[in-house]
Write a protein that holds these residues in place. Sequence first.
Motif, PDB file in Angstrom:
ATOM      1  N   PHE A 284       5.087  -3.042  -3.522  1.00 52.32           N
ATOM      2  CA  PHE A 284       4.012  -2.157  -3.986  1.00 52.32           C
ATOM      3  C   PHE A 284       2.620  -2.695  -3.667  1.00 52.32           C
ATOM      4  O   PHE A 284       1.624  -2.033  -3.961  1.00 52.32           O
ATOM      5  N   LEU A 285       2.545  -3.889  -3.084  1.00 49.02           N
ATOM      6  CA  LEU A 285       1.249  -4.470  -2.754  1.00 49.02           C
ATOM      7  C   LEU A 285       0.430  -3.589  -1.802  1.00 49.02           C
ATOM      8  O   LEU A 285      -0.757  -3.313  -2.077  1.00 49.02           O
ATOM      9  N   PRO A 286       0.974  -3.106  -0.684  1.00 49.50           N
ATOM     10  CA  PRO A 286       0.154  -2.269   0.203  1.00 49.50           C
ATOM     11  C   PRO A 286      -0.286  -0.955  -0.441  1.00 49.50           C
ATOM     12  O   PRO A 286      -1.378  -0.441  -0.121  1.00 49.50           O
ATOM     13  N   PHE A 287       0.501  -0.395  -1.371  1.00 46.72           N
ATOM     14  CA  PHE A 287       0.087   0.825  -2.063  1.00 46.72           C
ATOM     15  C   PHE A 287      -1.163   0.579  -2.902  1.00 46.72           C
ATOM     16  O   PHE A 287      -1.996   1.472  -3.075  1.00 46.72           O
ATOM     17  N   GLN A 288      -1.311  -0.636  -3.431  1.00 51.81           N
ATOM     18  CA  GLN A 288      -2.417  -0.939  -4.343  1.00 51.81           C
ATOM     19  C   GLN A 288      -3.685  -1.383  -3.614  1.00 51.81           C
ATOM     20  O   GLN A 288      -4.787  -1.215  -4.141  1.00 51.81           O
ATOM     21  N   ILE A 289      -3.550  -1.972  -2.432  1.00 54.76           N
ATOM     22  CA  ILE A 289      -4.735  -2.500  -1.753  1.00 54.76           C
ATOM     23  C   ILE A 289      -5.210  -1.595  -0.620  1.00 54.76           C
ATOM     24  O   ILE A 289      -6.221  -1.908   0.030  1.00 54.76           O
ATOM     25  N   PHE A 290      -4.514  -0.473  -0.364  1.00 57.00           N
ATOM     26  CA  PHE A 290      -4.903   0.362   0.776  1.00 57.00           C
ATOM     27  C   PHE A 290      -6.310   0.928   0.613  1.00 57.00           C
ATOM     28  O   PHE A 290      -7.083   0.994   1.577  1.00 57.00           O
ATOM     29  N   THR A 291      -6.662   1.330  -0.573  1.00 61.20           N
ATOM     30  CA  THR A 291      -7.972   1.932  -0.794  1.00 61.20           C
ATOM     31  C   THR A 291      -9.105   1.000  -0.374  1.00 61.20           C
ATOM     32  O   THR A 291     -10.114   1.426   0.194  1.00 61.20           O
ATOM     33  N   ALA A 292      -8.942  -0.291  -0.608  1.00 60.38           N
ATOM     34  CA  ALA A 292     -10.003  -1.249  -0.294  1.00 60.38           C
ATOM     35  C   ALA A 292      -9.877  -1.821   1.115  1.00 60.38           C
ATOM     36  O   ALA A 292     -10.889  -2.134   1.748  1.00 60.38           O
ATOM     37  N   PHE A 293      -8.680  -1.912   1.663  1.00 68.93           N
ATOM     38  CA  PHE A 293      -8.472  -2.613   2.924  1.00 68.93           C
ATOM     39  C   PHE A 293      -8.264  -1.694   4.124  1.00 68.93           C
ATOM     40  O   PHE A 293      -8.457  -2.125   5.256  1.00 68.93           O
TER      41      PHE A 293
END
Length: 524
Positions: A396-405
């Motif tokens: 679930f890490l990429p789901f959570q950081i996509f908005t910023a990265f």
Amino acid sequence: MVAANPLFSGSWSLKKFKATVINDIWPEVLFFTLVATMVTLVSTMTSHSLAISNQMLTVLGTVLGLVISFRTSSAYERYSEGRKLWTNISLTSRNLAQIIWIHVPSQRMNKQTGQQQSGLSVVIEKKSMVNLVQAFSVSVKHLLRGEAGVYYEDLYPLVCFLPRFASHPPARATDDDMLPMWKASAMDTNCHRTAHTLTSRNMSMDLNAQRSSSASPPKDAVVAEEEKADVSDEGIYHSLRGRVSRKKKTFDPEKALPFVYSEHPLQPARNPPKESLYDYLPFLRIWKVIFHPFTHRNKKPAQNSFATVGRSLTGKKLPPEAVDSNVPLEITLFLSSYLAWLLRNGQLQPALASAMTTGIASLQDNVTNLERIRNTPLPFAYQAHLRISLWIYLFFLPFQIFTAFKYLTIPATAFGSFLLLGFLEIGQEIENPFNYDLNDLDLDHFCLSIQRELHEITAHCAPEPEEYIYTAWNQPFAPADRRTADEMMNDLDHLYHGPETGMPSIRRTLLKSWWDVDQMTRKV
């Protein structure tokens, strides 16, 4: 063992690359990187955004970081404890060898004949027991690596003279009388009753007499074996030892061991897993996974007589099968029986006997603790829960950081997966530090170091103190009095020899030596 820091010492090499955990974690890193790629592409190329809130990212990341840190720390404690236990084995081996070689008397009377026992027989007796002390560390090495039995190039030559049957002549020895150390070797026991130990020039008569109670070989066979003994030392080394064929190498420490006949081929002293191209290019294992069902359809599983560490199709290390071996215990029993024999014959002072008993008990204690480390992994529930939790977090890490990265989500997820999975796998790898991994303890180096130290002890001739103290090389009172011991003893007119001035003058000299040393060794 790879210990140098590749970032600041030397350059990277294939050996250092193998010491990393890339081979173990690349499938998982690749999977989570593909998940991040999927999230990034779907969120940027379609109208659907897969981004979710990142409020739990910091909390869960902190908890997982602490748990992984504890996992790695607990594994390193086991690694460090294993090294300390091997240090204890080395120290105890030296102490036992010194007691046997120096304190067991070399001049003794034979109680049966009342005559002086030959010095040669006593030296052979003591050197054989020192070799048995060396064999203990070698047997522990094979035990920890899951290699049972005694038929190894570095172990068999040290223990082959030990009795193999509990029965004594004229009783007939059978397989039921075979001692546990030999029976545990899982070899053809019929050979033990007919084998004759051959040295470089003759046959061992003691071993021959021991086995004469059982089925003896035909006379022609004995003559043939005697003819085999009349060959060069180099030929005996390559043929009689029954060595497993392998490439010639310049460093072969087994050459320092006795050349003895073995009724079975001796397995290598060190048998690490074979290297392949996949160990250096792990991504090629993808093709191995794809073609594995077709290339191994009709192949039978290979029968490997050695316990080695292999890898799965994805490259993950497979731990060797743990085996039980009573060889170290049997060796300590022979050392204990030798101690009992010395006490019965009055050959050892009680204080030294107590020290020797403590040393043997220390060897047993150390091997038991080493087995505890090897046979007590972390509970499966703890390891499984930690790994599953980490997988869910990374998924679930990429789901959570996509908005910023945005597109940086892909390399960020790959780096995070490599970082966390790497630390977790390092803890898994050093948890049992006794195998052939490049990060494991170098047990062969420890055993060879003990071998060198024990041979150094037996090279000591134990001279009388007056032979080397009162010589022209010794200046005991320097720097206050730089005369040699020989000069001081021959200068009878000096104050040192006076009945009233002797000791006071010596004390003044020693006091002046203290003062001179105190002044000379301090920085201004």
